[in-house]
Design a protein around this motif. Structure first.
Motif, PDB file in Angstrom:
ATOM      1  N   PRO A 131       0.814  -1.224   0.000  1.00  0.00           N
ATOM      2  CA  PRO A 131       0.000   0.000   0.000  1.00  0.00           C
ATOM      3  C   PRO A 131       0.844   1.269   0.000  1.00  0.00           C
ATOM      4  N   LEU A 132       0.420   2.210  -0.814  1.00  0.00           N
ATOM      5  CA  LEU A 132       0.980   3.562  -0.837  1.00  0.00           C
ATOM      6  C   LEU A 132      -0.149   4.522  -0.466  1.00  0.00           C
ATOM      7  N   GLY A 133       0.168   5.768  -0.262  1.00  0.00           N
ATOM      8  CA  GLY A 133      -0.849   6.762   0.037  1.00  0.00           C
ATOM      9  C   GLY A 133      -1.766   7.022  -1.140  1.00  0.00           C
ATOM     10  N   ASP A 134      -2.908   7.630  -0.879  1.00  0.00           N
ATOM     11  CA  ASP A 134      -3.860   8.062  -1.891  1.00  0.00           C
ATOM     12  C   ASP A 134      -4.434   6.912  -2.713  1.00  0.00           C
ATOM     13  N   GLY A 135      -4.476   5.719  -2.134  1.00  0.00           N
ATOM     14  CA  GLY A 135      -5.072   4.572  -2.816  1.00  0.00           C
ATOM     15  C   GLY A 135      -4.188   3.892  -3.840  1.00  0.00           C
ATOM     16  N   LEU A 136      -2.943   4.297  -3.946  1.00  0.00           N
ATOM     17  CA  LEU A 136      -2.026   3.674  -4.897  1.00  0.00           C
ATOM     18  C   LEU A 136      -1.432   2.387  -4.322  1.00  0.00           C
ATOM     19  N   ILE A 137      -0.941   1.545  -5.224  1.00  0.00           N
ATOM     20  CA  ILE A 137      -0.319   0.275  -4.845  1.00  0.00           C
ATOM     21  C   ILE A 137       1.080   0.254  -5.453  1.00  0.00           C
ATOM     22  N   ALA A 138       2.091  -0.026  -4.635  1.00  0.00           N
ATOM     23  CA  ALA A 138       3.465  -0.143  -5.123  1.00  0.00           C
ATOM     24  C   ALA A 138       3.646  -1.505  -5.776  1.00  0.00           C
ATOM     25  N   ALA A 191       4.362   6.937  -8.945  1.00  0.00           N
ATOM     26  CA  ALA A 191       5.194   5.861  -8.400  1.00  0.00           C
ATOM     27  C   ALA A 191       4.421   4.583  -8.111  1.00  0.00           C
ATOM     28  N   GLY A 192       3.138   4.531  -8.475  1.00  0.00           N
ATOM     29  CA  GLY A 192       2.352   3.356  -8.127  1.00  0.00           C
ATOM     30  C   GLY A 192       1.345   2.975  -9.187  1.00  0.00           C
ATOM     31  N   LEU A 193       0.497   2.044  -8.797  1.00  0.00           N
ATOM     32  CA  LEU A 193      -0.581   1.553  -9.648  1.00  0.00           C
ATOM     33  C   LEU A 193      -1.907   1.879  -8.981  1.00  0.00           C
ATOM     34  N   VAL A 235      -4.534  -6.219  -3.671  1.00  0.00           N
ATOM     35  CA  VAL A 235      -5.374  -5.018  -3.684  1.00  0.00           C
ATOM     36  C   VAL A 235      -5.002  -4.068  -2.541  1.00  0.00           C
ATOM     37  N   CYS A 236      -4.636  -4.582  -1.395  1.00  0.00           N
ATOM     38  CA  CYS A 236      -4.139  -3.835  -0.227  1.00  0.00           C
ATOM     39  C   CYS A 236      -5.208  -3.077   0.551  1.00  0.00           C
ATOM     40  N   ARG A 237      -6.222  -2.533  -0.087  1.00  0.00           N
ATOM     41  CA  ARG A 237      -7.312  -1.826   0.600  1.00  0.00           C
ATOM     42  C   ARG A 237      -8.522  -1.811  -0.332  1.00  0.00           C
ATOM     43  N   PRO A 238      -9.710  -1.696   0.208  1.00  0.00           N
ATOM     44  CA  PRO A 238     -10.919  -1.777  -0.628  1.00  0.00           C
ATOM     45  C   PRO A 238     -11.217  -0.469  -1.379  1.00  0.00           C
ATOM     46  N   THR A 239     -10.351  -0.072  -2.300  1.00  0.00           N
ATOM     47  CA  THR A 239     -10.522   1.189  -3.026  1.00  0.00           C
ATOM     48  C   THR A 239     -11.738   1.183  -3.943  1.00  0.00           C
ATOM     49  N   LEU A 240     -12.230  -0.008  -4.310  1.00  0.00           N
ATOM     50  CA  LEU A 240     -13.389  -0.088  -5.192  1.00  0.00           C
ATOM     51  C   LEU A 240     -14.669  -0.399  -4.431  1.00  0.00           C
ATOM     52  N   GLY A 241     -14.601  -0.375  -3.123  1.00  0.00           N
ATOM     53  CA  GLY A 241     -15.768  -0.662  -2.303  1.00  0.00           C
ATOM     54  C   GLY A 241     -15.708  -2.078  -1.753  1.00  0.00           C
ATOM     55  N   PRO A 242     -16.770  -2.504  -1.088  1.00  0.00           N
ATOM     56  CA  PRO A 242     -16.753  -3.793  -0.398  1.00  0.00           C
ATOM     57  C   PRO A 242     -16.751  -5.008  -1.324  1.00  0.00           C
ATOM     58  N   GLY A 243     -17.028  -4.829  -2.595  1.00  0.00           N
ATOM     59  CA  GLY A 243     -17.051  -5.959  -3.522  1.00  0.00           C
ATOM     60  C   GLY A 243     -15.679  -6.536  -3.811  1.00  0.00           C
TER      61      GLY A 243
END
Length: 120
Positions: free
Chosen positions: A10-17, A75-77, A40-48
């Motif tokens: 996980p990176l800040g602002d919802g990005l993924i390294a 710097a991320g995806l 995915v690291c965090r649910p950036t697209l919601g609970p699905g």
């Protein structure tokens, strides 16, 4: 059966390294030679799509409406849901953080499609 490497931190602002995790995941038969797993690291697209999920990304395929895309941003995806606007432009968006991007404006080399997901 073909195994591909898993990346993701996980990176800040919802990005993924694109950091190697040292793990692998089975790729679907349709996966191209450059496919990889992305935590995915965090649910950036919601609970699905929970943060503990791993998506299979194929950089040799371009996304389409109703699917998921991964775009290189700085710097991320960034993982995005894909749709089309009323003007026919391809739009990608995430919920957390609330982002909307015009995928048509991004270099195609920086856009990949998600071809599968594994839920833990």
């Amino acid at each position: 059966m073909r195994l591909v490497p898993i990346f993701g931190a996980p990176l800040g602002d919802g990005l993924i390294a694109r950091t190697p995790t040292g793990e692998t995941v089975e790729a679907p038969r349709i996966a191209g030679p450059n496919a990889y797993g992305l935590r995915v690291c965090r649910p950036t697209l919601g609970p699905g799509l929970p943060g503990r999920a791993t998506v299979i990304v194929d950089p040799d395929r371009f996304p389409s409406s109703g699917g998921l895309a991964v775009v290189r941003e700085g710097a991320g995806l960034r993982l995005l849901m894909v749709t089309f606007g009323r003007d026919g432009r391809m739009i990608g968006y995430s919920e957390h953080p609330n982002r909307e991007m015009t995928i048509d404006d991004i270099d195609p080399a920086d856009v990949a499609t998600v071809i599968g997901a594994i839920f833990e």
